[in-house]
Every structure is written in structure tokens, then in C-alpha cells.
Design a protein around this motif. Sequence first.
Motif, PDB file in Angstrom:
ATOM      1  N   LEU B  28       0.659  -1.185  -0.023  1.00 54.13           N
ATOM      2  CA  LEU B  28       0.125   0.031  -0.046  1.00 54.13           C
ATOM      3  C   LEU B  28       0.874   1.269   0.059  1.00 54.13           C
ATOM      4  O   LEU B  28       0.180   2.400  -0.091  1.00 54.13           O
ATOM      5  N   ASP B  29       2.067   1.199   0.201  1.00 50.36           N
ATOM      6  CA  ASP B  29       3.086   2.413  -0.004  1.00 50.36           C
ATOM      7  C   ASP B  29       2.969   3.153  -1.040  1.00 50.36           C
ATOM      8  O   ASP B  29       3.180   2.507  -2.056  1.00 50.36           O
ATOM      9  N   GLY B  30       2.499   4.412  -1.028  1.00 48.33           N
ATOM     10  CA  GLY B  30       2.724   5.218  -2.098  1.00 48.33           C
ATOM     11  C   GLY B  30       1.578   5.060  -3.074  1.00 48.33           C
ATOM     12  O   GLY B  30       1.437   5.649  -4.129  1.00 48.33           O
ATOM     13  N   VAL B  31       0.748   4.137  -2.789  1.00 52.25           N
ATOM     14  CA  VAL B  31      -0.442   4.150  -3.753  1.00 52.25           C
ATOM     15  C   VAL B  31      -1.472   4.776  -3.544  1.00 52.25           C
ATOM     16  O   VAL B  31      -1.807   5.343  -2.492  1.00 52.25           O
ATOM     17  N   LYS B  32      -2.142   5.265  -4.609  1.00 52.63           N
ATOM     18  CA  LYS B  32      -3.094   6.302  -4.514  1.00 52.63           C
ATOM     19  C   LYS B  32      -4.497   5.791  -3.772  1.00 52.63           C
ATOM     20  O   LYS B  32      -4.963   4.648  -4.275  1.00 52.63           O
ATOM     21  N   MET B  33      -4.858   6.700  -2.800  1.00 50.68           N
ATOM     22  CA  MET B  33      -5.984   6.173  -2.338  1.00 50.68           C
ATOM     23  C   MET B  33      -7.429   7.097  -2.545  1.00 50.68           C
ATOM     24  O   MET B  33      -6.989   8.199  -2.764  1.00 50.68           O
ATOM     25  N   SER B  34      -8.562   6.482  -2.511  1.00 55.11           N
ATOM     26  CA  SER B  34      -9.810   7.260  -3.068  1.00 55.11           C
ATOM     27  C   SER B  34     -10.861   7.011  -1.902  1.00 55.11           C
ATOM     28  O   SER B  34     -10.669   5.934  -1.201  1.00 55.11           O
ATOM     29  N   ILE B  35     -11.844   7.851  -2.025  1.00 51.90           N
ATOM     30  CA  ILE B  35     -13.141   7.350  -1.491  1.00 51.90           C
ATOM     31  C   ILE B  35     -13.552   5.829  -2.257  1.00 51.90           C
ATOM     32  O   ILE B  35     -13.491   5.905  -3.248  1.00 51.90           O
ATOM     33  N   ASN B  36     -13.956   4.888  -1.422  1.00 48.99           N
ATOM     34  CA  ASN B  36     -14.565   3.621  -2.094  1.00 48.99           C
ATOM     35  C   ASN B  36     -15.918   4.098  -3.166  1.00 48.99           C
ATOM     36  O   ASN B  36     -16.764   4.837  -2.841  1.00 48.99           O
ATOM     37  N   PRO B  37     -15.590   4.042  -4.113  1.00 47.42           N
ATOM     38  CA  PRO B  37     -16.601   4.192  -5.377  1.00 47.42           C
ATOM     39  C   PRO B  37     -18.046   4.028  -4.909  1.00 47.42           C
ATOM     40  O   PRO B  37     -18.937   5.002  -5.356  1.00 47.42           O
ATOM     41  N   PHE B  38     -18.324   3.007  -4.127  1.00 51.31           N
ATOM     42  CA  PHE B  38     -19.761   2.832  -4.144  1.00 51.31           C
ATOM     43  C   PHE B  38     -20.230   3.827  -2.983  1.00 51.31           C
ATOM     44  O   PHE B  38     -21.223   4.166  -2.908  1.00 51.31           O
ATOM     45  N   ASP B  39     -19.212   4.210  -2.334  1.00 47.54           N
ATOM     46  CA  ASP B  39     -19.573   5.168  -1.009  1.00 47.54           C
ATOM     47  C   ASP B  39     -19.657   6.575  -1.605  1.00 47.54           C
ATOM     48  O   ASP B  39     -20.788   7.431  -1.059  1.00 47.54           O
ATOM     49  N   GLU B  40     -19.048   6.951  -2.874  1.00 49.37           N
ATOM     50  CA  GLU B  40     -19.464   8.282  -3.562  1.00 49.37           C
ATOM     51  C   GLU B  40     -20.929   8.079  -4.009  1.00 49.37           C
ATOM     52  O   GLU B  40     -21.465   9.219  -4.000  1.00 49.37           O
ATOM     53  N   GLY B 111     -31.904   9.322  10.442  1.00 53.31           N
ATOM     54  CA  GLY B 111     -33.121   8.901   9.792  1.00 53.31           C
ATOM     55  C   GLY B 111     -32.775   7.769   8.763  1.00 53.31           C
ATOM     56  O   GLY B 111     -33.971   7.341   8.258  1.00 53.31           O
ATOM     57  N   LEU B 112     -31.808   7.985   7.952  1.00 53.06           N
ATOM     58  CA  LEU B 112     -31.606   6.977   7.030  1.00 53.06           C
ATOM     59  C   LEU B 112     -29.989   6.972   7.007  1.00 53.06           C
ATOM     60  O   LEU B 112     -29.229   8.004   7.113  1.00 53.06           O
ATOM     61  N   ALA B 113     -29.474   5.815   6.703  1.00 51.71           N
ATOM     62  CA  ALA B 113     -28.022   5.348   6.585  1.00 51.71           C
ATOM     63  C   ALA B 113     -27.897   4.802   5.144  1.00 51.71           C
ATOM     64  O   ALA B 113     -28.579   3.889   4.701  1.00 51.71           O
ATOM     65  N   ILE B 114     -26.829   5.862   4.459  1.00 50.82           N
ATOM     66  CA  ILE B 114     -26.808   5.228   2.900  1.00 50.82           C
ATOM     67  C   ILE B 114     -25.238   4.699   2.927  1.00 50.82           C
ATOM     68  O   ILE B 114     -24.279   5.402   3.310  1.00 50.82           O
ATOM     69  N   LEU B 115     -25.131   3.411   2.515  1.00 56.40           N
ATOM     70  CA  LEU B 115     -23.753   2.901   2.564  1.00 56.40           C
ATOM     71  C   LEU B 115     -23.427   2.429   1.089  1.00 56.40           C
ATOM     72  O   LEU B 115     -24.212   2.092   0.355  1.00 56.40           O
ATOM     73  N   GLY B 116     -22.152   2.212   0.820  1.00 56.27           N
ATOM     74  CA  GLY B 116     -21.870   1.376  -0.401  1.00 56.27           C
ATOM     75  C   GLY B 116     -22.037  -0.162  -0.162  1.00 56.27           C
ATOM     76  O   GLY B 116     -22.156  -0.425   0.781  1.00 56.27           O
ATOM     77  N   LYS B 117     -22.633  -0.803  -1.218  1.00 55.30           N
ATOM     78  CA  LYS B 117     -22.896  -2.183  -1.065  1.00 55.30           C
ATOM     79  C   LYS B 117     -21.595  -3.038  -0.852  1.00 55.30           C
ATOM     80  O   LYS B 117     -22.011  -3.991  -0.383  1.00 55.30           O
ATOM     81  N   GLN B 118     -20.665  -2.546  -1.225  1.00 55.94           N
ATOM     82  CA  GLN B 118     -19.258  -3.151  -0.773  1.00 55.94           C
ATOM     83  C   GLN B 118     -18.113  -2.080  -0.878  1.00 55.94           C
ATOM     84  O   GLN B 118     -18.139  -1.230  -1.574  1.00 55.94           O
ATOM     85  N   THR B 175     -27.950   0.241   0.708  1.00 51.82           N
ATOM     86  CA  THR B 175     -26.592   0.179   0.181  1.00 51.82           C
ATOM     87  C   THR B 175     -26.790   0.286  -1.252  1.00 51.82           C
ATOM     88  O   THR B 175     -27.600  -0.311  -1.920  1.00 51.82           O
ATOM     89  N   SER B 176     -25.752   1.214  -1.949  1.00 50.97           N
ATOM     90  CA  SER B 176     -25.992   1.519  -3.452  1.00 50.97           C
ATOM     91  C   SER B 176     -25.222   0.565  -4.121  1.00 50.97           C
ATOM     92  O   SER B 176     -24.156   0.121  -3.795  1.00 50.97           O
ATOM     93  N   ASP B 177     -26.053   0.196  -5.246  1.00 51.46           N
ATOM     94  CA  ASP B 177     -25.281  -0.346  -6.449  1.00 51.46           C
ATOM     95  C   ASP B 177     -24.778   0.685  -7.352  1.00 51.46           C
ATOM     96  O   ASP B 177     -24.841   1.909  -7.146  1.00 51.46           O
ATOM     97  N   LEU B 178     -24.135   0.200  -8.302  1.00 53.91           N
ATOM     98  CA  LEU B 178     -23.384   1.128  -9.300  1.00 53.91           C
ATOM     99  C   LEU B 178     -24.440   2.206  -9.957  1.00 53.91           C
ATOM    100  O   LEU B 178     -23.775   3.091 -10.301  1.00 53.91           O
TER     101      LEU B 178
END
Lengths: 313, 249
Positions: B28-40, B111-118, B175-178
Motif C-alpha cells: 500500500l506504500d505510495g498507492v493512490k487512495m480514494s473514497i470507495n466508489p460505492f460510497d461516492e 433517519g437514513l443511513a446510506i452505505l456502499g454495497k461493498q 446500500t448503493s449499487d453502481l
Amino acid sequence: MSRVLIIADHDGKRLGGGAARCVTAAGKLGAAEIHLAVLASPGGPIAAEAAQITGVSKVLVVERAENAHPLAAVLAPQVVKLAAGYEYVLAASNTFGKDLLPRVAGLLGVGQVSDLMSVEGPHTFKRPIYAGNAIITVESPADVKLVATVRTASFAAAAGGGSAPIEVVGTEAALPAHTRFVSLNAANNDRPELQSAPRVISGGRALGSAENFKIIYALADRIGAAVGASRAAVDAGYVPSDLQVGQTGKIISPALYVAIGISGAIQHLTGIKDARTIVAINKDAEAPIFEVADVGLIGDLFKIVPELTALLG
Amino acid sequence: MKILVGVKRVVDYNVRVRVKPDGSGVALDGVKMSINPFDEIALEEALRIRERGQATEVIAVAIGPEEVQTQLRSALAMGADRAILVKCDAAVEPRDVARTLLAVIGQEGIGLAILGKQAIDDDAGQTGQMLAALWDRPQVSFASKIDIKDGVAVAMREVDSGIETIEVDLPAVITSDLRLNEPRYIKLPDIMKAKKKPLAITDMATLGVSLAPQFKVLKTDAPPQRARGIMVKDVPELVAELKKRGVLS
């Protein structure tokens, strides 16, 4: 000796293809008994199908009216009641199992192994991470009930022809009314099911339109294959979402997989790695799909596919 | 109604991860990190619900080390009203993530929780459903469309047999799908604005959660490679090859 409870996947009418693969996985756990639970209403026809899977010691049917459609919130409390006395609770890692089992694990207060791909020991398992680009070996404590979804592509389906006894059981579980089924817009069922078909023909973005996808269907029909698609083709609206193959779609293991106009993103490749023979047809010689293909053909799919269909006639 | 959105920092989806030669994990050293796409996608949906006037506040919640602030700032730039970082340097199993989110839900009156599906790193796909179980509320996993009206969410789900529509009472976990939506791009002024938005830092102990990992990862292997294939020059050759291999008769 331990006991395994498998929750049979179904769509309310028919047994899904995952249960027989879970039975194979369960067999590797060295369990004394493998029970298959069918939570459905009516449960009879699905249970009758389930009883034919060899290796199943008993089929349990829970036929409450609330089980007419598989809703995780409704099924989970019943599974928790059933799960008492079992060391393992398994279900297929398809949308049925992926929806249901983490809720079961949550209610049981335990963790879950997702996409179990091999049994290394009674409490040691392998599973893929990073879209299958790494495989981890995980160990779970022997005294904790093991809840796992089974990566169906990693296990062959147990054979049919068995005749396990069917037992109708009740569960006293209180069921929530907060989740209600409205409708299911089912896909066209005339073709072989993507997840269990021995042959799959898949199309990608290069098809260009839903209309053009007809040549994929024609080829598939010619050899009795199921039809799949890349995420790009689904996103573009060429085909319905249930045809998507890949990390977030279906993970499949056909004997023959033909990728047509699919470049081969990592996320797609993870869905097809277990195919016995992968054929790639693509006009781009540099497409990553060729790195995993057993047989590659570079060229224009709009010429190749009709020619292939004609030749196989 | 307040909406909680789960944000996980993961290796960017364009990165091809490599397993360390000693089997101790992935590099993981120096690897680009992002928000999990499903969370976006989850966040985008929450923002749209708020923009339709059906929610008052969108709170982005992450669990992880200090660096996760970068992803939470991105979430704020996308439009979340505020963010909470639950600081934790250890790896957290989905069950503990669910327990932690539940504690935040209780504290915030969500009142509502939205998460990525994975999450695209561990591919577990468990947190949303576990959270719904612990919260004793409905779940909509793999959502591809959400309509909210009068305390009820009607949602379409991508299931193996087609598209299922279900109706759930709120509060609920989705949980969000694509294909739920296409997340918006962050504009420069939004990044500037995000710097001024509140980002609270707390920890497990403050939330009353103690980690209880169940699994031990013994080793990490690279997947088996497929043998190099062959190229054929035309369709007749392709058919001959497939017949030879016994996959076509």
C-alpha cells in the motif's frame, strides 16, 4: 462432528443454482450432517428440488406466508432460530445470500466470511479480496458459529438424483412488518441461467447499441449459451443489469466463456477467472482481455460474430 | 431527517494491487487512495435527497487513521454538511464498523443511513446489512433507485433474477449499487468551501465501542495465474481450436 445449515437460495418459485454448490463446499468441512433450509411459501416445490441434491442429509422447510418473497429482514430472524445447534451457516454468494447472511450474522452477533472459495481446514478458509487480485487465508475461532457466503464459481454443483427427507418445521420468530415486497421485474427466462450455464457469450461496449447486441443473442442461442455483459454494456443500457459479469455483478465459472468487444477491466476479469476456456474477440490487440484469454482473435466483431454463428450452424 | 453516509478510504479502483512477496498483505506504500466508489454513489444519493428537500443534513462518517481526513474533505467538497472521523489505526472488521456506525446513529438521531454495497478493498459486502440487523431496522441492499415519501422508501434492487422493488419504513439502511446514480464532479470552489466545513474527530472509546475482531488473516497470496493463451487468425481456426479443446462439438 459438526453440522452445517445451508440456506437455499430461491426467487420465490424455483431453487437457485447456488444451493448445490454450497453442498459441495459443506462437504469439505467434514461435517456429519448437511441440512438445507428452504424458507418459502409455498415451500413444497423448492424443497422437492432441494431434496434431490446428493450429500444433503435433510431438507427443512419453513413455509410461513411471510416467506412468499425472499426478504432478508423477514428471513433473517427465522434463520437465526434454525441456526441453533449448527456450527456452520452457509448460503450462496449471490444476491440472495449476500443480502441475507450478513443480517443473520448481525443478529447472531458474529462476523462473516464472504465469498468463501476454499476450505483449508474446519476453521480456515480462503477468500478473495481486491477483486480477486489477492487471496487471503482467514482463521475463525473454533467456538464461534461460522457464517459464510460461498463463492459459487469455486465449487462444482453437487449432483442430483438424491432423495433427502423433507421435514416441515415452524419457527416462532417474530417477523418485522417494516419491509414489504412490491414487485419483481424478472429477466427473460427463456435462455440458460448465466450463473450456472456451461457456456456464456458476453458482449461489451464495442457492441454500440442494444440493437447490435442481437448478434450476441443469436450466437448464444446457436450453441445454447447464456448471455452476459460487461459493466460498460449494462451502464450504456444495451442489456439489463442482471447480465453483468464481474466484481460487482456475477462471478461465473462456465466451461466456455466468450468475451466479445470487452476490453477486460480488472473488475470484469475477476468475474470470469474460473472459466475453463476463455475466448476473446476484440479489435484492439492491446486489450487486457487477451492477457487472460486461452484463445484470442483480433478483428471486427461485426464480421466475426455472424461468421462464427453461421459456421456453428 | 439526517442522513448518515459511510465513507471508506480504499486503494483507488484504477490501481492494480500487488501482494507483498512475504505474504503479509498487499503493498500500500505510495498507492493512490480514494473514497470507495460505492460510497461516492451513496453520498451522491444522500445529497440528491437533501436537495429535494427530504433531508436536512448529510453527515459523512469514516473510520480509520488520521489520513482518512483527506477522503472526508472530498466528501465535504462533494456536498456533505459535516463529517465525523472515528479514529482507529487498527484494521476494522465489518461487524465492528457496523457497531461503530450504530453508535453514531444513536448519537446523531439518524433517519437514513446510506452505505456502499461493498468496499472494493476487502469486497466483504456486509456492513450495511449488519448495521440494519443491529439497528433492528429495514435494509435495502444493492439499490438502483430510491424514492422517499411520507416516512417510506420505495427502492429498486438489482437482484440476480432481475429488478426487485421493495418498500421499507424509515429509518432504514440502504446500500448503493453502481447504477443508483452518477456522482457529481467536485469543483474547485467546493474544495475551498469544504475546508471550512466541520470535521469532528472522535474515537471508539468515546463512542463506547470496543473492537472485537473475530478473524485472523494468516496470509495473503497472489491469485493463480492463467497459462498464456494462443492467438488464432480467423473464425475457422477459432472453431477448430475450440473443437480440439472439447468445448464445442
